[in-house]
Write a protein that holds these residues in place. Structure first.
Motif, short mmCIF file in Angstrom:
data_model
loop_
_atom_site.label_atom_id
_atom_site.label_comp_id
_atom_site.label_asym_id
_atom_site.label_seq_id
_atom_site.Cartn_x
_atom_site.Cartn_y
_atom_site.Cartn_z
N PHE A 170 -10.75 4.20 -3.48
CA PHE A 170 -12.00 3.57 -3.89
C PHE A 170 -11.78 2.67 -5.11
N SER A 171 -11.04 3.19 -6.09
CA SER A 171 -10.84 2.44 -7.33
C SER A 171 -10.01 1.19 -7.09
N ILE A 172 -8.95 1.32 -6.30
CA ILE A 172 -8.08 0.18 -6.02
C ILE A 172 -8.82 -0.87 -5.20
N ALA A 173 -9.59 -0.42 -4.20
CA ALA A 173 -10.38 -1.38 -3.41
C ALA A 173 -11.35 -2.14 -4.32
N ALA A 174 -11.97 -1.42 -5.25
CA ALA A 174 -12.96 -2.07 -6.14
C ALA A 174 -12.30 -3.12 -7.03
N ILE A 175 -11.16 -2.79 -7.64
CA ILE A 175 -10.55 -3.74 -8.57
C ILE A 175 -9.98 -4.95 -7.82
N LEU A 176 -9.55 -4.76 -6.57
CA LEU A 176 -9.07 -5.89 -5.78
C LEU A 176 -10.22 -6.81 -5.39
N ILE A 177 -11.35 -6.23 -5.03
CA ILE A 177 -12.52 -7.04 -4.69
C ILE A 177 -12.96 -7.85 -5.91
N GLY A 178 -12.77 -7.28 -7.09
CA GLY A 178 -13.16 -7.98 -8.32
C GLY A 178 -12.27 -9.16 -8.67
N ILE B 198 -22.82 2.50 12.79
CA ILE B 198 -21.97 1.31 12.74
C ILE B 198 -21.76 0.89 11.29
N GLY B 199 -22.84 0.99 10.50
CA GLY B 199 -22.73 0.67 9.08
C GLY B 199 -21.80 1.62 8.37
N GLU B 200 -21.82 2.91 8.80
CA GLU B 200 -20.90 3.89 8.20
C GLU B 200 -19.46 3.52 8.52
N PHE B 201 -19.22 3.09 9.76
CA PHE B 201 -17.87 2.65 10.13
C PHE B 201 -17.47 1.45 9.28
N PHE B 202 -18.43 0.55 9.05
CA PHE B 202 -18.12 -0.62 8.25
C PHE B 202 -17.77 -0.20 6.82
N ARG B 203 -18.48 0.82 6.34
CA ARG B 203 -18.16 1.33 4.99
C ARG B 203 -16.74 1.86 4.94
N ALA B 204 -16.37 2.60 5.97
CA ALA B 204 -14.99 3.13 6.02
C ALA B 204 -13.99 1.98 6.11
N PHE B 205 -14.37 0.94 6.88
CA PHE B 205 -13.50 -0.24 6.97
C PHE B 205 -13.34 -0.89 5.60
N VAL B 206 -14.45 -0.95 4.86
CA VAL B 206 -14.40 -1.56 3.53
C VAL B 206 -13.39 -0.84 2.65
N VAL B 207 -13.42 0.51 2.70
CA VAL B 207 -12.53 1.29 1.84
C VAL B 207 -11.07 1.08 2.22
N TYR B 208 -10.77 1.28 3.51
CA TYR B 208 -9.37 1.27 3.93
C TYR B 208 -8.87 -0.14 4.25
N GLY B 209 -9.77 -0.99 4.74
CA GLY B 209 -9.34 -2.33 5.14
C GLY B 209 -9.28 -3.32 4.01
N VAL B 210 -10.12 -3.10 3.00
CA VAL B 210 -10.21 -4.11 1.94
C VAL B 210 -8.91 -4.23 1.16
N ILE B 211 -8.18 -3.13 1.05
CA ILE B 211 -6.92 -3.18 0.30
C ILE B 211 -5.93 -4.10 1.01
N GLY B 212 -5.79 -3.93 2.33
CA GLY B 212 -4.89 -4.78 3.09
C GLY B 212 -5.36 -6.23 3.10
N ILE B 213 -6.68 -6.43 3.32
CA ILE B 213 -7.21 -7.80 3.37
C ILE B 213 -7.04 -8.49 2.02
N SER B 214 -7.36 -7.76 0.95
CA SER B 214 -7.26 -8.34 -0.39
C SER B 214 -5.83 -8.73 -0.72
N LEU B 215 -4.88 -7.84 -0.37
CA LEU B 215 -3.48 -8.15 -0.65
C LEU B 215 -3.03 -9.37 0.15
N ALA B 216 -3.49 -9.48 1.41
CA ALA B 216 -3.14 -10.64 2.23
C ALA B 216 -3.77 -11.91 1.64
N LEU B 217 -5.03 -11.83 1.23
CA LEU B 217 -5.70 -13.00 0.65
C LEU B 217 -5.06 -13.42 -0.66
#
Length: 423
Positions: free
Chosen positions: A346-354, A393-412
């Protein structure tokens, strides 16, 4: 200055530099519109989440600047915080005294865990993020063995509602509101004093206004400052605007005027921001930056690289332990074997989004990330229901945000680095 900012290349560079944050700002706004949740509810939830998560996210800054990347070992710091909470809850020390005792107990545990983690990171240079992830799973095994097997057998803990009925091991959930439901460390920090949000904004705006006027007066005396006059004039305009908006809200019938913040918790978060800023101006902070920039140059400059890296991990681990205590006193219950597991993600996803990356992070990245990350968390279930007719579906999206955002952010961030190198 505005003309310079609006130049095509400047706008393009700004967009590329902040591409991750821009995408998640857009997602947050779309989610808010689709969710049809009340604005007051969203802001109230956001205030709660900023209060309980910011400290943990800020604890990631120093390891990033010291070249250790994203500290997945944050989980180990969270375990240190939880062990201290278990001890204090068992001793039935309530309120702010119990909270402070947790902070004191977590300090030596966090230092020990941080030292061991730092030693491991030095043995796996270049693979710190993977090592952090793996060691957190290993440490979780030891943690569970300690609390499931050792408690009640080797470690004497009897006559407590925390113990399972067979007398061995702790229960899965521990309430932090005391034996009778009116004690414990629940809201020990958050509940000290709650201040109306708009009074808080007015106080900050007045301080900014005084600062801006003082700097403009210095410029009139031909004293050189880091920022141009237009910047301080802009600060003055913003301050006056915030004061007017706050006063109008307070005298209106809007439900917004009832929003309150846990003032002491926000002061603690502000002190951590100040600590992060000040420590980077010390010799230790300069060592962190030098080691993060180049370990070879650091060695040539006479810096003990391994010791500096261990110091960075120790600080981060202790801050994570304290952050977990602040987090759990806000929640009011502790999942004994699960509360710490998602802390790093959660913390890593948040700081990458920032807008942070594996090699650069600022306080503004942490705060912006907490706001955007939790905005998506708040609105995604109802937004998913509005789009697909199913909140799951929104709950799945939330899970995607947590686990997917790290990979997406690193790629971006890799793409952003490539694009900027071509400009």
């Amino acid at each position: 200055m505005l003309t310079k900012f609006l130049k095509k290349e400047s706008v393009k560079q700004f967009a590329i530099s902040n591409i991750v944050s821009i995408i998640f700002i857009a997602l947050s706004l779309i989610g808010m519109l689709l969710s049809e949740l009340g604005s007051v509810y969203i802001f109230n939830e956001l205030i709660n989440r900023i209060s309980r998560n910011s400290f943990l996210v800020l604890s990631l800054l120093i390891p990033i600047l010291a070249g250790l990347g994203l500290n997945f070992g944050l989980v180990i710091g969270a375990m240190a915080g939880q062990l201290s909470i278990i001890a204090v809850t068992y001793w039935q020390v309530d309120g702010i005294l119990g909270f402070l005792l947790c902070i004191v107990l977590a300090l030596p545990i966090g230092i020990l865990f941080g030292y061991l983690t730092g030693r491991l990171f030095n043995a796996t240079k270049g693979q710190e993020m993977i090592a952090g992830l793996i060691v957190s799973f290993f440490a979780n095994g030891l943690y569970q063995f300690l609390l499931l097997v050792m408690v009640g057998t080797v470690i004497p803990m009897k006559d407590s509602i925390m113990i399972k009925p067979d007398g061995i091991g702790l229960r899965n959930t521990i309430a932090l509101n005391g034996v009778n439901g009116d004690g414990g460390i629940k809201y020990a920090l958050d509940g000290i004093f709650r201040l109306n949000l708009f009074y808080f904004i007015i106080i900050l705006a007045i301080l900014l206004l005084i600062y801006s006027i003082y700097q403009i007066m210095n410029l009139n005396r031909n004293i050189k400052l880091k920022k141009p006059r237009e910047t301080y004039i802009g600060y003055t305009a913003v301050s006056l605007g915030l004061i007017v908006i706050s006063v109008v809200t307070l005298v209106s019938d809007s439900m917004f005027k009832n929003l309150k913040i846990p003032l002491v918790t926000w002061i603690v978060i502000a002190l951590l921001c100040l600590f992060n800023r000040l420590i980077m101006k010390t010799k230790l902070g300069q060592n962190f930056r030098t080691v993060g920039h180049s370990q070879h140059i650091a060695k040539v400059a006479g810096i003990n690289v391994n010791r500096t890296r261990i110091q960075a991990v120790i600080i981060s681990t202790v801050l994570a332990a304290w952050g977990q205590i602040i987090f759990l006193q806000n929640i009011g219950t502790m999942n004994t074997y699960g509360s710490h597991m998602q802390v790093a993600m959660f913390s890593i996803a948040a700081i990458l989004i920032g807008g942070a990356s594996v090699s650069n992070a600022k306080i503004s990245h942490a705060i912006t990330g907490v706001i955007l990350f939790h905005m998506i968390f708040i609105v995604s279930p109802t937004a998913g229901k509005a789009i697909f007719g199913d909140a799951q579906i929104g709950e799945f999206f939330r899970a995607f945000v947590v686990y997917g955002v790290i990979g997406i952010s690193l790629a971006l961030h890799a793409w952003k680095k490539y694009k900027l190198s071509k400009m």
